[in-house]
Scaffold this active site. Structure first.
Site, mmCIF file in Angstrom:
data_model
loop_
_atom_site.group_PDB
_atom_site.id
_atom_site.type_symbol
_atom_site.label_atom_id
_atom_site.label_comp_id
_atom_site.label_asym_id
_atom_site.label_seq_id
_atom_site.Cartn_x
_atom_site.Cartn_y
_atom_site.Cartn_z
ATOM 1 N N ARG A 170 0.914 -1.368 -0.120
ATOM 2 C CA ARG A 170 0.007 -0.090 0.038
ATOM 3 C C ARG A 170 0.937 1.160 0.053
ATOM 4 N NH1 ARG A 170 -2.260 -3.655 -0.961
ATOM 5 N NH2 ARG A 170 -4.328 -4.447 -0.156
ATOM 6 N N SER A 243 -11.046 -0.447 3.157
ATOM 7 C CA SER A 243 -10.288 -0.443 4.413
ATOM 8 C C SER A 243 -9.790 0.888 4.978
ATOM 9 C CB SER A 243 -9.050 -1.501 4.133
ATOM 10 O OG SER A 243 -9.473 -2.469 3.507
ATOM 11 N N GLU A 340 -5.223 4.134 5.790
ATOM 12 C CA GLU A 340 -4.876 3.775 4.370
ATOM 13 C C GLU A 340 -5.246 4.994 3.579
ATOM 14 O OE1 GLU A 340 -5.537 -0.155 2.899
ATOM 15 O OE2 GLU A 340 -6.719 0.799 1.187
HETATM 16 C C1 FAD Z 1 -15.687 -0.056 -1.131
HETATM 17 C C2 FAD Z 1 -13.906 -0.069 -1.202
HETATM 18 C C3 FAD Z 1 -13.245 -1.008 -1.379
HETATM 19 C C4 FAD Z 1 -11.865 -0.542 -1.740
HETATM 20 N N1 FAD Z 1 -11.024 -1.985 -1.940
HETATM 21 C C5 FAD Z 1 -9.711 -1.547 -2.171
HETATM 22 C C6 FAD Z 1 -8.919 -3.055 -2.314
HETATM 23 O O1 FAD Z 1 -9.397 -3.955 -2.233
HETATM 24 N N2 FAD Z 1 -7.437 -2.531 -2.366
HETATM 25 C C7 FAD Z 1 -7.096 -1.403 -2.494
HETATM 26 O O2 FAD Z 1 -5.889 -1.459 -2.842
HETATM 27 N N3 FAD Z 1 -7.804 -0.441 -2.328
HETATM 28 C C8 FAD Z 1 -9.410 -0.410 -2.200
HETATM 29 N N4 FAD Z 1 -10.065 0.659 -1.941
HETATM 30 C C9 FAD Z 1 -9.438 2.147 -1.846
HETATM 31 C C10 FAD Z 1 -9.603 2.863 -3.300
HETATM 32 O O3 FAD Z 1 -10.381 2.259 -4.232
HETATM 33 C C11 FAD Z 1 -8.092 2.597 -3.891
HETATM 34 O O4 FAD Z 1 -7.129 3.310 -3.077
HETATM 35 C C12 FAD Z 1 -8.126 3.607 -5.525
HETATM 36 O O5 FAD Z 1 -6.960 3.084 -6.053
HETATM 37 C C13 FAD Z 1 -8.404 5.114 -5.171
HETATM 38 O O6 FAD Z 1 -8.690 5.450 -6.496
HETATM 39 P P1 FAD Z 1 -9.501 6.952 -6.666
HETATM 40 O O7 FAD Z 1 -9.244 7.347 -8.037
HETATM 41 O O8 FAD Z 1 -10.757 6.930 -6.195
HETATM 42 O O9 FAD Z 1 -8.353 7.868 -5.853
HETATM 43 P P2 FAD Z 1 -8.567 9.022 -4.878
HETATM 44 O O10 FAD Z 1 -9.214 8.742 -3.643
HETATM 45 O O11 FAD Z 1 -9.238 10.257 -5.762
HETATM 46 O O12 FAD Z 1 -6.832 9.649 -4.483
HETATM 47 C C14 FAD Z 1 -6.237 8.745 -3.691
HETATM 48 C C15 FAD Z 1 -4.815 9.201 -3.591
HETATM 49 O O13 FAD Z 1 -4.378 9.157 -4.888
HETATM 50 C C16 FAD Z 1 -4.159 10.649 -5.269
HETATM 51 N N5 FAD Z 1 -4.078 10.407 -6.667
HETATM 52 C C17 FAD Z 1 -5.171 10.330 -7.407
HETATM 53 N N6 FAD Z 1 -5.011 10.290 -8.866
HETATM 54 C C18 FAD Z 1 -3.916 10.660 -9.086
HETATM 55 C C19 FAD Z 1 -3.244 11.163 -10.182
HETATM 56 N N7 FAD Z 1 -3.749 10.722 -11.555
HETATM 57 N N8 FAD Z 1 -1.808 11.246 -9.918
HETATM 58 C C20 FAD Z 1 -1.295 11.360 -8.818
HETATM 59 N N9 FAD Z 1 -1.989 11.200 -7.646
HETATM 60 C C21 FAD Z 1 -3.275 10.708 -7.898
HETATM 61 C C22 FAD Z 1 -4.837 11.304 -4.474
HETATM 62 O O14 FAD Z 1 -4.188 12.637 -4.620
HETATM 63 C C23 FAD Z 1 -4.679 10.723 -3.241
HETATM 64 O O15 FAD Z 1 -3.662 11.015 -2.588
HETATM 65 C C24 FAD Z 1 -11.382 0.684 -1.943
HETATM 66 C C25 FAD Z 1 -12.147 1.728 -1.732
HETATM 67 C C26 FAD Z 1 -13.621 1.604 -1.492
HETATM 68 C C27 FAD Z 1 -14.600 2.463 -1.314
#
Ligand code: FAD
Length: 348
Positions: A170, A243, A340
């Protein structure tokens, strides 16, 4: 108020409530929607405080404990294409704004294996390398070939090979230096005909319940989707960010001491021979938090690791609950929990 300028759009005082899966109300003084990442240098030249701008994907790994300090940038381009293919392996390139699950399904429809265990993780392709997303025994680093990024400190375009991304559990170079890179695309190396990783508890059982003993990659993804739908609360129904805590990694000496005192405590392989990984969900459950609720901030009844917004919680209330949970785990087990999701507007 909004204004359209070439490849990006600027929205003033924009609500972020619909842009984070906790469904928490927050506002951006300026939200810049970048339709094509080639506009990023122009966007940063036009901004007065580019260093502190927050990059927002699907908002599924963020907690808005307050408003972001300055501008928020969302990268929208979402093209997915095969850029090399020798019949055994292919390189797939996806823009940062593509939906993660859409990419997984696209690769499986093109009979490419590698991402099937990561089906149904919310969010965008651009965020996947940030915390090296993982599920069901697979981490995205296993399939990443290179990450393409705009380095905002130097205004340079970078193509960073997998080994230079500093991936660990992570974590990545991008997470450790959040104000340096904007990921604009990710290249994945995927196989034709590779056997899926079915080692993680639950997948093989789910497949056998589905009556499948020689699964296709699509059927593995279907098993993962069924498991995830059963085990995790759906953010469309109840706000959450998956998580909330990482699984803590402790030294072998601490792990042995914990095992002596709590015989049932689950332990997994750590990041090296010298340590082991604990289940944060088990520790939180053992402290009695599963299903608890303080106002509209709560702990999911389905999964002790998932904090939820029952409707009207503020980010500060969710953060306060998270701190109380971590304090009780620390006091009972002597183990520090680390969040996380990225916390915006407050310090953990
Ligand atoms: C129901 C649920 C289940 C999940 N299950 C998992 C799982 O099984 N495994 C897991 O690892 N995660 C899980 N997650 C967490 C999440 O889905 C992941 O971390 C996902 O990659 C976040 O993507 P996002 O586009 O929503 O990022 P955001 O929440 O918008 O951003 C997250 C971080 O990434 C940065 N960021 C986003 N896009 C960029 C970019 N293009 N360039 C630079 N920085 C950027 C943001 O600034 C922030 O720091 C889960 C979340 C939920 C709600």
């Amino acid at each position: 108020m909004s204004a359209t300028v070439l490849a990006y759009r600027v929205l003033e005082n924009a609500s972020l409530q619909g842009r984070n899966t906790f469904g928490i109300q927050a506002h951006a003084q300026r939200l810049i929607e970048v339709r094509d990442s080639s506009a990023l240098p122009a966007v940063f030249r036009a901004m007065q405080q580019p260093a502190s701008a927050l990059v927002l994907g699907g908002g599924s790994n963020l907690l808005f404990a307050g408003d972001p300090a300055d501008t928020v940038i969302a990268v929208g381009s979402s093209r997915i294409e095969i850029i090399a293919d020798d019949g055994m392996r292919a390189i797939v390139r996806a823009d940062a704004g593509a939906g993660w699950h859409d990419l997984v399904m696209w690769t499986l429809q093109h009979e490419l294996s590698g991402l099937e265990n990561l089906a149904l993780i919310p969010g965008t392709v651009g965020a996947a390398p940030i915390q090296n997303i993982g599920a069901y025994g697979v981490e995205v680093r296993d399939c990443i070939h290179a990450v393409e990024a705009f380095e905002r400190t130097t205004f340079q375009w970078r193509r960073i090979d997998r080994d230079a991304c500093g991936f660990s559990y992570r974590d990545s170079l991008f997470k450790r230096e959040p104000d340096r890179y904007i990921v604009t695309a990710v290249e994945f190396v995927l196989d034709r005909g590779r056997r899926s990783n079915l080692e993680y508890a639950g997948i093989a059982d789910e497949l056998s319940q589905m009556g499948i003993d020689r699964p296709s990659v699509m059927q593995v993804a279907e098993a993962v989707i069924r498991l995830r739908r059963r085990k995790l609360p759906d953010p469309a129904v109840i706000g959450n960010a998956g998580s909330f805590f990482k699984n803590p990694i402790v030294s072998n000496a601490q792990a042995d001491a914990l095992q002596l005192e709590h015989a049932a405590i689950p332990m997994f392989r750590g990041s090296s021979e010298d340590n082991r990984k604990l289940s944060a969900a088990w520790l939180i459950d053992a402290c009695g938090w599963k299903g608890q609720r303080e106002g509209d901030a709560g702990v999911s009844e389905k999964h002790a690791l998932v904090l939820v917004n029952h409707g009207g919680a503020t980010g500060a209330q969710v953060l306060e609950l998270a701190r109380r949970i971590a304090a009780s785990v620390q006091s009972r087990f002597g183990v520090a929990l680390e969040p996380e999701p990225r916390i915006i507007g407050a310090v953990w």
